[in-house]
Design a protein around this motif. Structure first.
Motif, PDB file in Angstrom:
ATOM      1  N   PRO A 128      30.278  51.979  41.961  1.00 56.77           N
ATOM      2  CA  PRO A 128      30.841  51.351  40.761  1.00 56.77           C
ATOM      3  C   PRO A 128      32.353  51.587  40.701  1.00 56.77           C
ATOM      4  CG  PRO A 128      28.893  52.653  40.217  1.00 56.77           C
ATOM      5  CD  PRO A 128      29.260  52.996  41.625  1.00 56.77           C
ATOM      6  N   VAL A 129      33.086  50.485  40.578  1.00 58.23           N
ATOM      7  CA  VAL A 129      34.540  50.563  40.395  1.00 58.23           C
ATOM      8  C   VAL A 129      34.802  50.007  39.001  1.00 58.23           C
ATOM      9  CG1 VAL A 129      36.781  49.701  41.175  1.00 58.23           C
ATOM     10  CG2 VAL A 129      35.029  50.329  42.863  1.00 58.23           C
ATOM     11  N   CYS A 130      35.201  50.895  38.084  1.00 59.58           N
ATOM     12  CA  CYS A 130      35.351  50.486  36.683  1.00 59.58           C
ATOM     13  C   CYS A 130      36.816  50.263  36.355  1.00 59.58           C
ATOM     14  CB  CYS A 130      34.800  51.567  35.755  1.00 59.58           C
ATOM     15  SG  CYS A 130      33.144  52.082  36.170  1.00 59.58           S
ATOM     16  N   ILE A 131      37.070  49.092  35.803  1.00 62.86           N
ATOM     17  CA  ILE A 131      38.414  48.792  35.314  1.00 62.86           C
ATOM     18  C   ILE A 131      38.298  48.797  33.795  1.00 62.86           C
ATOM     19  CG2 ILE A 131      40.311  47.135  35.322  1.00 62.86           C
ATOM     20  CD1 ILE A 131      39.713  48.179  38.132  1.00 62.86           C
ATOM     21  N   GLU A 132      38.823  49.855  33.189  1.00 60.38           N
ATOM     22  CA  GLU A 132      38.603  50.089  31.767  1.00 60.38           C
ATOM     23  C   GLU A 132      39.896  50.052  30.973  1.00 60.38           C
ATOM     24  OE1 GLU A 132      34.614  50.627  31.835  1.00 60.38           O
ATOM     25  OE2 GLU A 132      35.538  51.698  30.146  1.00 60.38           O
ATOM     26  N   GLY A 133      39.895  49.330  29.865  1.00 59.21           N
ATOM     27  CA  GLY A 133      40.992  49.495  28.923  1.00 59.21           C
ATOM     28  C   GLY A 133      40.869  50.890  28.323  1.00 59.21           C
ATOM     29  N   ASP A 134      41.981  51.467  27.883  1.00 59.04           N
ATOM     30  CA  ASP A 134      41.915  52.839  27.341  1.00 59.04           C
ATOM     31  C   ASP A 134      41.059  52.896  26.074  1.00 59.04           C
ATOM     32  OD1 ASP A 134      43.925  51.338  26.131  1.00 59.04           O
ATOM     33  OD2 ASP A 134      45.350  52.986  25.966  1.00 59.04           O
ATOM     34  N   SER A 135      41.141  51.840  25.269  1.00 62.82           N
ATOM     35  CA  SER A 135      40.331  51.817  24.053  1.00 62.82           C
ATOM     36  C   SER A 135      38.845  51.696  24.402  1.00 62.82           C
ATOM     37  CB  SER A 135      40.781  50.645  23.178  1.00 62.82           C
ATOM     38  OG  SER A 135      39.780  50.303  22.268  1.00 62.82           O
ATOM     39  N   ALA A 136      38.516  50.758  25.264  1.00 61.63           N
ATOM     40  CA  ALA A 136      37.112  50.540  25.657  1.00 61.63           C
ATOM     41  C   ALA A 136      36.510  51.810  26.258  1.00 61.63           C
ATOM     42  CB  ALA A 136      37.021  49.383  26.636  1.00 61.63           C
ATOM     43  N   PHE A 137      37.287  52.489  27.099  1.00 60.41           N
ATOM     44  CA  PHE A 137      36.811  53.712  27.750  1.00 60.41           C
ATOM     45  C   PHE A 137      36.424  54.764  26.713  1.00 60.41           C
ATOM     46  CE2 PHE A 137      37.937  57.954  29.490  1.00 60.41           C
ATOM     47  CZ  PHE A 137      36.963  58.028  30.476  1.00 60.41           C
ATOM     48  N   GLY A 138      37.228  54.824  25.639  1.00 67.13           N
ATOM     49  CA  GLY A 138      37.005  55.843  24.617  1.00 67.13           C
ATOM     50  C   GLY A 138      35.646  55.761  23.933  1.00 67.13           C
ATOM     51  N   PHE A 139      35.045  54.594  23.929  1.00 61.24           N
ATOM     52  CA  PHE A 139      33.758  54.434  23.257  1.00 61.24           C
ATOM     53  C   PHE A 139      32.656  55.291  23.892  1.00 61.24           C
ATOM     54  CE2 PHE A 139      35.862  50.712  21.671  1.00 61.24           C
ATOM     55  CZ  PHE A 139      35.204  50.334  20.516  1.00 61.24           C
ATOM     56  N   SER A 140      32.755  55.512  25.186  1.00 56.78           N
ATOM     57  CA  SER A 140      31.633  56.213  25.835  1.00 56.78           C
ATOM     58  C   SER A 140      32.099  57.212  26.888  1.00 56.78           C
ATOM     59  CB  SER A 140      30.662  55.194  26.445  1.00 56.78           C
ATOM     60  OG  SER A 140      31.360  54.299  27.285  1.00 56.78           O
ATOM     61  N   ALA A 141      33.272  57.784  26.656  1.00 60.27           N
ATOM     62  CA  ALA A 141      33.843  58.701  27.654  1.00 60.27           C
ATOM     63  C   ALA A 141      32.934  59.909  27.914  1.00 60.27           C
ATOM     64  CB  ALA A 141      35.227  59.164  27.201  1.00 60.27           C
ATOM     65  N   MET A 142      32.176  60.343  26.916  1.00 59.44           N
ATOM     66  CA  MET A 142      31.324  61.530  27.104  1.00 59.44           C
ATOM     67  C   MET A 142      30.234  61.286  28.149  1.00 59.44           C
ATOM     68  SD  MET A 142      31.396  64.589  26.058  1.00 59.44           S
ATOM     69  CE  MET A 142      30.388  65.860  26.774  1.00 59.44           C
ATOM     70  N   GLU A 143      29.968  59.993  28.434  1.00 57.90           N
ATOM     71  CA  GLU A 143      28.939  59.704  29.449  1.00 57.90           C
ATOM     72  C   GLU A 143      29.419  60.058  30.864  1.00 57.90           C
ATOM     73  OE1 GLU A 143      26.117  59.415  28.351  1.00 57.90           O
ATOM     74  OE2 GLU A 143      26.443  58.659  26.312  1.00 57.90           O
ATOM     75  N   LEU A 144      30.681  60.438  30.993  1.00 53.51           N
ATOM     76  CA  LEU A 144      31.139  60.955  32.297  1.00 53.51           C
ATOM     77  C   LEU A 144      30.314  62.183  32.664  1.00 53.51           C
ATOM     78  CD1 LEU A 144      35.046  60.866  32.016  1.00 53.51           C
ATOM     79  CD2 LEU A 144      33.573  59.275  33.248  1.00 53.51           C
ATOM     80  N   GLU A 145      29.971  62.956  31.645  1.00 54.19           N
ATOM     81  CA  GLU A 145      29.149  64.158  31.899  1.00 54.19           C
ATOM     82  C   GLU A 145      27.769  63.747  32.399  1.00 54.19           C
ATOM     83  OE1 GLU A 145      26.387  67.248  31.519  1.00 54.19           O
ATOM     84  OE2 GLU A 145      26.356  65.648  30.030  1.00 54.19           O
ATOM     85  N   THR A 146      27.227  62.664  31.826  1.00 53.21           N
ATOM     86  CA  THR A 146      25.934  62.149  32.300  1.00 53.21           C
ATOM     87  C   THR A 146      26.031  61.794  33.784  1.00 53.21           C
ATOM     88  OG1 THR A 146      25.605  61.186  30.106  1.00 53.21           O
ATOM     89  CG2 THR A 146      24.191  60.351  31.874  1.00 53.21           C
ATOM     90  N   ALA A 147      27.128  61.113  34.136  1.00 55.28           N
ATOM     91  CA  ALA A 147      27.290  60.657  35.525  1.00 55.28           C
ATOM     92  C   ALA A 147      27.451  61.832  36.486  1.00 55.28           C
ATOM     93  CB  ALA A 147      28.485  59.715  35.621  1.00 55.28           C
ATOM     94  N   THR A 148      28.257  62.835  36.108  1.00 56.56           N
ATOM     95  CA  THR A 148      28.455  63.966  37.030  1.00 56.56           C
ATOM     96  C   THR A 148      27.152  64.760  37.164  1.00 56.56           C
ATOM     97  OG1 THR A 148      29.344  65.303  35.231  1.00 56.56           O
ATOM     98  CG2 THR A 148      30.940  64.237  36.645  1.00 56.56           C
ATOM     99  N   ARG A 149      26.518  65.020  36.025  1.00 57.22           N
ATOM    100  CA  ARG A 149      25.261  65.793  36.057  1.00 57.22           C
ATOM    101  C   ARG A 149      24.197  65.072  36.873  1.00 57.22           C
ATOM    102  NH1 ARG A 149      22.012  64.756  31.989  1.00 57.22           N
ATOM    103  NH2 ARG A 149      23.798  64.468  30.613  1.00 57.22           N
TER     104      ARG A 149
END
Ligand code: ADP
Ligand code: MG
Length: 564
Positions: A437-458
């Motif tokens: 997955p290559v994500c091109i995210e606006g900074d605002s859009a990214f903020g909605f679900s940034a905590m899911e980075l932990e889901t992805a790493t885990r």
């Protein structure tokens, strides 16, 4: 307990497993922990999120990518309320989703039980099916029905309510109906006489055009569509998620002359797309007043929507089968007269966008950043699956990255939903492990679900995330606007100045990088694409503070439709 007694949680897990479910997205809590654990024990992967909203989005994307319902498991009350986001996303995009929600003990309803909510009544108007199994023994057949209904016919959302006493109870397996592996959805062909008429329209067209929507991608109709377009030499346009059904690199792709070909074409074959805002309702001035639109859709209710004069040309059926029917009717036909003006318009637009892409000014622009990322994808031989959200970040990215395979691009979709990105990327990584997955995210859009980075790493799901950081929604403000002495309060569109999104990745066990120059971005992109980790590249771009807000893509142009 009899010898063949089975616990409710195990019955749910085995029903899902027998249907063929191998991945579930969700968040546990009372009373669904036992269900998730029984699923894990059975060999189903449970991807545990941080917010049900993202989990439900992920399940819808998984459904779109695989052609079978994505399954989402949540608790009742607040869990189901958060997951309604996914119900809306599934319905609006026609992605199959099965939501499973825990609920309070069936004998405690109306008493104010723990997280009590009448979820079935609440979801009934917004789903294809919402129900609570009438008894524990009817759990498997209810789950099977909800699963099947979400992807048979037009795909959408279904819901099954799982009361705590069912989950914790047990039943004699002999009293339950067996569940069989889910088969492919049955397909229908279109009315043969209408197909003949449609073929005749295409034959007589001065400029036929195929528009490929995300329904064609979902319907896995790429084989039939590529054959039709290549053999008949018909120009085509993809919608944002229809990209890749026919490779973007095809010489018949007129995306670079989108407006010109839309307002010139006299016969349009619309495959799996709706005449909604994305296609300007099929109306002038974007389309010719007299255009004939042959809309192919699985849902007859869709035919004639927003352009009822064209209802008589609609073809109801599965895209792959209908396209094959049309190909057979067009056997000796080949189109060969794309107007010179269109070819020139495509060249001109292409040259203009190349110029922007190659302009290496500071602060960085979207266009130049995308050129650098695109080059890095090519240089590292990355098989990317693109995920994109944000206003400008997504809009500009749509044409900047070529998509060569179907279902390789996910974005904010029909409801223009911000916050889908990281959930979608998690689903994409789980559904397509041979892609990154290559994500091109606006900074605002990214903020909605940034905590899911932990889901992805885990969960060990690598992805490369580029946060296009302009300090704002749409655009940022001058740095002086943040000063305590500034006379004016910050506007509603402002976000924090140069927020360190890269450090969020580091905090949850991923990799974070920051880039302000072409050289830094090139290096960061290469690392993000090759390090096998969840990587956030915080790309500091021009805040565009002086840019006026414009929504040209929503408005109609004043330019009248061209004559042929
Ligand atoms: P886009 O956003 O790309 O324009 P839409 O989501 O508006 O696409 O439209 C997709 C359409 O495709 C829906 O109307 C849906 O009913 C239809 N569809 C989905 N799967 C199939 C299929 N297998 N055959 C025919 N139509 C399909
Ligand atoms: Mg922004």
């Amino acid at each position: 307990m009899s010898l063949t007694a089975v616990a409710g949680a195990n019955l749910i897990a085995s029903s899902l497993y027998d249907l063929g479910v191998r991945v579930i997205f969700g968040i546990v809590g009372i009373p669904v922990i036992e269900v998730a654990d029984a699923c894990i024990e059975k060999g189903i992967r449970f991807i545990s999120f941080r917010n049900e909203q993202s989990a439900s989005y992920a399940a819808t994307a998984y459904g779109y990518l695989t052609g079978k319902p994505g399954v989402c498991l949540v608790v009742g009350g607040p869990g189901v309320l958060h997951a309604i986001a996914g119900i809306g996303n599934s319905t609006s995009n026609c992605f199959p989703l099965l939501l499973l929600g825990g609920s309070s003990e069936s004998h405690q309803v109306y008493k104010g039980a723990f997280q009590e909510l009448d979820q079935v009544s609440m979801l009934t108007p917004f789903t294809k099916f919402a129900g609570r199994p009438p008894s524990l023994s009817l759990l498997p057949s209810t789950i099977e029905k909800a699963y099947r209904l979400s992807y048979y016919g037009r795909p959408g959302a279904t819901y099954v309510d799982l009361p705590a006493d069912y989950i914790q109870g047990s039943v004699d397996r002999m009293e339950t109906q067996p569940v069989y592996p889910a088969s492919a959805a049955p397909k229908v062909m279109a009315d043969a006489s209408r197909v003949k008429k449609a073929a005749q329209l295409i034959r007589n067209a001065k400029l036929p055009l195929v528009i490929i929507g995300k329904g064609a991608a979902y319907g896995q109709a790429e084989g039939a569509i590529r054959e039709l377009i290549d053999e008949k030499s018909i120009p085509f346009l993809p919608t944002p998620m229809g990209k890749g059904v026919v490779p973007d690199s095809s010489p018949l792709n007129f995306a670079a002359a989108r407006s010109a070909i839309l307002r010139t074409s006299d016969v349009i074959l619309l495959l799996g797309g709706r005449l909604n805002w994305i296609l300007h309702y099929g109306e002038p001035p974007k389309f010719r007043e007299s255009v004939k639109i042959i809309q192919v859709d699985i849902a007859s209710e869709e035919i004639g929507n927003n352009n009822s004069g064209n209802a008589e040309y609609g073809l109801v059926g599965d895209i792959e089968l209908v396209v094959r029917q049309l190909s057979a009717e067009l056997q000796d036909y080949k189109f060969s007269r794309v107007p010179k003006a269109l070819m020139a318009s495509r060249e001109e637009n292409f040259a203009a966008s190349e110029k922007k892409a190659n302009n290496a000014i500071l602060p960085l622009t979207y266009q130049h950043c995308y050129r650098i990322i695109k080059d890095a994808i090519r240089a590292t031989d990355t098989r990317a699956i693109f995920v994109s959200e944000g206003a400008n970040a997504m809009d500009i990215a749509r044409s900047a990255f070529d998509v060569e395979e179907p279902r390789q691009r996910l974005d904010a979709g029909t409801m223009a939903t911000m916050g889908v990105g990281i959930g979608y990327a998690i689903a994409a990584a789980a559904a397509c492990p041979d892609h990154l997955p290559v994500c091109i995210e606006g900074d605002s859009a990214f903020g909605f679900s940034a905590m899911e980075l932990e889901t992805a790493t885990r969960s060990g799901l690598p992805m490369a995330i580029f946060v296009m950081n302009n300090n704002g929604v749409y655009h940022g403000v001058e740095p002086t606007a943040y000063s305590a002495n500034s006379a004016k309060p910050l506007p509603s569109t402002a976000l924090g100045f140069e927020t360190r999104y890269d450090l969020i990745a580091e905090a949850v066990g991923g990799k974070g990088l920051i880039a302000r120059t072409p050289e830094e971005l090139k290096q960061a992109a290469t690392t993000a694409l090759t390090n096998g980790a969840v990587t956030v590249v915080n790309v500091i771009i021009d805040p565009g503070a002086k840019t006026k807000l414009e929504f040209g893509w929503l408005a109609s142009t004043k330019k009248p439709a061209s004559k042929l």
